[in-house]
Write an enzyme that holds these catalytic residues in place. Sequence first.
Site, PDB file in Angstrom:
ATOM      1  N   GLY A  74       7.358  -2.856   1.104  1.00 25.32           N
ATOM      2  CA  GLY A  74       7.124  -2.514   2.381  1.00 25.32           C
ATOM      3  C   GLY A  74       6.803  -1.015   2.308  1.00 25.32           C
ATOM      4  O   GLY A  74       6.830  -0.453   0.722  1.00 25.32           O
ATOM      5  N   ASP A  77      13.374   8.706  -1.750  1.00 23.23           N
ATOM      6  CA  ASP A  77      13.125   9.722  -0.899  1.00 23.23           C
ATOM      7  C   ASP A  77      12.086   9.831   0.071  1.00 23.23           C
ATOM      8  O   ASP A  77      12.013  10.999   0.410  1.00 23.23           O
ATOM      9  CB  ASP A  77      13.288  11.146  -1.383  1.00 23.23           C
ATOM     10  CG  ASP A  77      12.279  10.905  -3.128  1.00 23.23           C
ATOM     11  OD1 ASP A  77      11.431  10.478  -3.259  1.00 23.23           O
ATOM     12  OD2 ASP A  77      11.992  11.988  -3.823  1.00 23.23           O
ATOM     13  N   GLY A  78      11.148   8.862  -0.530  1.00 22.17           N
ATOM     14  CA  GLY A  78      10.092   8.999   0.472  1.00 22.17           C
ATOM     15  C   GLY A  78       8.916   9.895  -0.164  1.00 22.17           C
ATOM     16  O   GLY A  78       7.609  10.241   0.248  1.00 22.17           O
ATOM     17  N   ASP A 134       2.419  -6.939  -5.290  1.00 21.86           N
ATOM     18  CA  ASP A 134       2.662  -5.944  -3.883  1.00 21.86           C
ATOM     19  C   ASP A 134       1.671  -4.677  -3.951  1.00 21.86           C
ATOM     20  O   ASP A 134       1.251  -3.955  -3.613  1.00 21.86           O
ATOM     21  CB  ASP A 134       4.105  -4.917  -3.556  1.00 21.86           C
ATOM     22  CG  ASP A 134       4.593  -4.820  -4.505  1.00 21.86           C
ATOM     23  OD1 ASP A 134       5.002  -4.871  -6.256  1.00 21.86           O
ATOM     24  OD2 ASP A 134       5.555  -4.166  -5.105  1.00 21.86           O
ATOM     25  N   ASN A 135       1.413  -4.583  -5.205  1.00 22.36           N
ATOM     26  CA  ASN A 135       0.529  -3.674  -5.962  1.00 22.36           C
ATOM     27  C   ASN A 135      -1.115  -4.689  -6.288  1.00 22.36           C
ATOM     28  O   ASN A 135      -1.997  -3.898  -6.355  1.00 22.36           O
ATOM     29  CB  ASN A 135       0.679  -3.177  -7.256  1.00 22.36           C
ATOM     30  CG  ASN A 135       1.809  -2.560  -7.581  1.00 22.36           C
ATOM     31  OD1 ASN A 135       2.556  -1.484  -5.912  1.00 22.36           O
ATOM     32  ND2 ASN A 135       2.486  -1.563  -8.235  1.00 22.36           N
TER      33      ASN A 135
HETATM   34  P1  AMP Z   1       5.161   1.181  -6.984  1.00 20.15           P
HETATM   35  O1  AMP Z   1       6.128   0.597  -8.277  1.00 20.15           O
HETATM   36  O2  AMP Z   1       5.273   2.709  -6.318  1.00 20.15           O
HETATM   37  O3  AMP Z   1       3.981   0.244  -6.792  1.00 20.15           O
HETATM   38  O4  AMP Z   1       6.312   1.492  -5.538  1.00 20.15           O
HETATM   39  C1  AMP Z   1       7.497  -0.484  -5.284  1.00 20.15           C
HETATM   40  C2  AMP Z   1       8.131  -0.411  -4.174  1.00 20.15           C
HETATM   41  O5  AMP Z   1       8.440   1.160  -3.777  1.00 20.15           O
HETATM   42  C3  AMP Z   1       7.100   0.226  -2.606  1.00 20.15           C
HETATM   43  O6  AMP Z   1       7.469  -0.709  -2.011  1.00 20.15           O
HETATM   44  C4  AMP Z   1       7.327   2.096  -2.704  1.00 20.15           C
HETATM   45  O7  AMP Z   1       6.981   1.871  -1.168  1.00 20.15           O
HETATM   46  C5  AMP Z   1       8.366   2.144  -3.110  1.00 20.15           C
HETATM   47  N1  AMP Z   1       8.946   3.046  -3.796  1.00 20.15           N
HETATM   48  C6  AMP Z   1       8.657   3.910  -5.014  1.00 20.15           C
HETATM   49  N2  AMP Z   1       8.805   5.268  -4.795  1.00 20.15           N
HETATM   50  C7  AMP Z   1       9.336   5.711  -3.988  1.00 20.15           C
HETATM   51  C8  AMP Z   1      10.141   6.402  -2.960  1.00 20.15           C
HETATM   52  N3  AMP Z   1       9.970   7.611  -4.231  1.00 20.15           N
HETATM   53  N4  AMP Z   1      10.665   6.312  -2.343  1.00 20.15           N
HETATM   54  C9  AMP Z   1      10.678   5.263  -1.316  1.00 20.15           C
HETATM   55  N5  AMP Z   1      10.440   4.404  -1.764  1.00 20.15           N
HETATM   56  C10 AMP Z   1       9.460   4.096  -2.827  1.00 20.15           C
HETATM   57 MG    MG Z   2       3.195  -0.270  -4.804  1.00 18.20          MG
END
Ligand code: AMP
Ligand code: MG
Length: 486
Positions: free
Chosen positions: A90, A125-126, A252-253
């Site tokens: 998510g 940390d969002g 998810d990407n």
């Molecule tokens: P990503 O690797 O950027 O595609 O992220 C994979 C998952 O981790 C997704 O659900 C992102 O929303 C979550 N995510 C990545 N980085 C963060 C972060 N710094 N804080 C919260 N969620 C994260």
């Molecule tokens: Mg992603």
Amino acid sequence: MKTLDQLQFDNRFARLGDAFSTEVLPEPIAEPRLVVASPSAMALLDLDPAEAETQVFAELFSGHKLWSEAEPRAMVYSGHQFGAYNPRLGDGRGLLLGEVLNDAGEHWDLHLKGAGQTPYSRMGDGRAVLRSSIREFLASEYLHALGIPTSRALCVTGSSTPVYRESRETGAMVMRLAPSHVRFGHFEYFYYTRQHEQLEALGRHVMECHFPACLETEQPWAAFFREVLERNAAMIALWQAYGFCHGVMNTDNMSILGITFDYGPYAFLDDFDAKHICNHSDDTGRYSFSNQVPIAHWNLAALAQALTPFVEVEQLRETLNLFLPLYQAHYLDLMRRRLGFTSADEQDEALVQRLLQLMQGSAVDYSQFFRRLGEQAPEQALNKLREDFVDLAGFDAWAADYRARAARDGDDQQARRSRMHAVNPKFVLRNYLAQRAIEAAQQGDYSEVRQLHAVLSRPFDEQPGMETYAERPPEWGKHLEISCSS
Ligand code: AMP
Ligand code: MG
């Protein structure tokens, strides 16, 4: 041309309800400032480019202000990460602010990445750091300029908010635009949680908004899967033809629209290397450059699994079998153009394969090879390019075949040059160029990232005075380790 307060919203995804996303307000970052904006992305919203210079622009895209019509929500999805199913992902740090309806009648999702924690943040940390936000911005706008389907980036906003990764960095937000943010993982989430009603509603929504023609067919779901597969085959062919390595092809990407999505430790190949792994955390090379083709196929199979409540397995399998031939046809077509051919020949596939084999293990810059091949008549161009190859006898044999093949297309060099230059970029988003711009931006100097963005928005044009941006990487720039942390 509109000002920011004139944007019109029509939030279709939000109307699907709470099973699909959760209301969350953006958490602002401190002392927001515009790092870089894309005039061509602004045009998608009919925005006057001058709006980027206003204070309210930086405030809107840093979470300080919100349109009254916006309905910020975090979407729920799951997905296969490095081959393993993760049941709950998510939007952990991005929010769908709403959908802008432009004057052409198109809907554009506004997705603010780095907007703070959500129910899906897990341990995160969002936040997003300036470094990764600039990388996503540059890649989105560069792939678009190359003609590769991609999400877009409106702007990057920087701040003084500290964000901790391997070291202390600062928070930033990137404003991402796309016709939809639905991923393969959205379908997997509702399938694996056995929420078939929601799964059906999601499919209907996507078809109504993005694939209306499917609804006219006897088997809309089967037609929908085929459409997604065809778009992915076309997109992956472009990645392979242009040397783009995504790096994190988790389901998810993967966008349901077949657009390049969620940029992380991506890279464009400098020296050609089919085995290149751009993601420093990808120990097994699952997402290496040449693996992108079978992985895209694998990801489509994961999506197919989630569609089994609506389509017979045998039919899904038959559609999946179309992926490789479709990919191959697109890829070959692109490579023919890159080589300057105007017709198709049975020998072309072998000619391309032999070229890549010769490049492998040589020090041949993948992008420059094609640009230089078109710069002069075949004989002179090949004589110069020869120096970079290790297997000279092999190259000479290839060059003789190439010359004969090019002669069969038989036209004058001027036409050949302009045809080839229109598909072979002079300017490439190389990691070292991004790195240089990021380091300056981290010191508060945004001129380099703006300049780089401007140059890369016209990758096929000569742009006198900008030659340094077309150079091969210095030694330090060839071996940058781009981590997954962002
Ligand atoms: P990503 O690797 O950027 O595609 O992220 C994979 C998952 O981790 C997704 O659900 C992102 O929303 C979550 N995510 C990545 N980085 C963060 C972060 N710094 N804080 C919260 N969620 C994260
Ligand atoms: Mg992603």
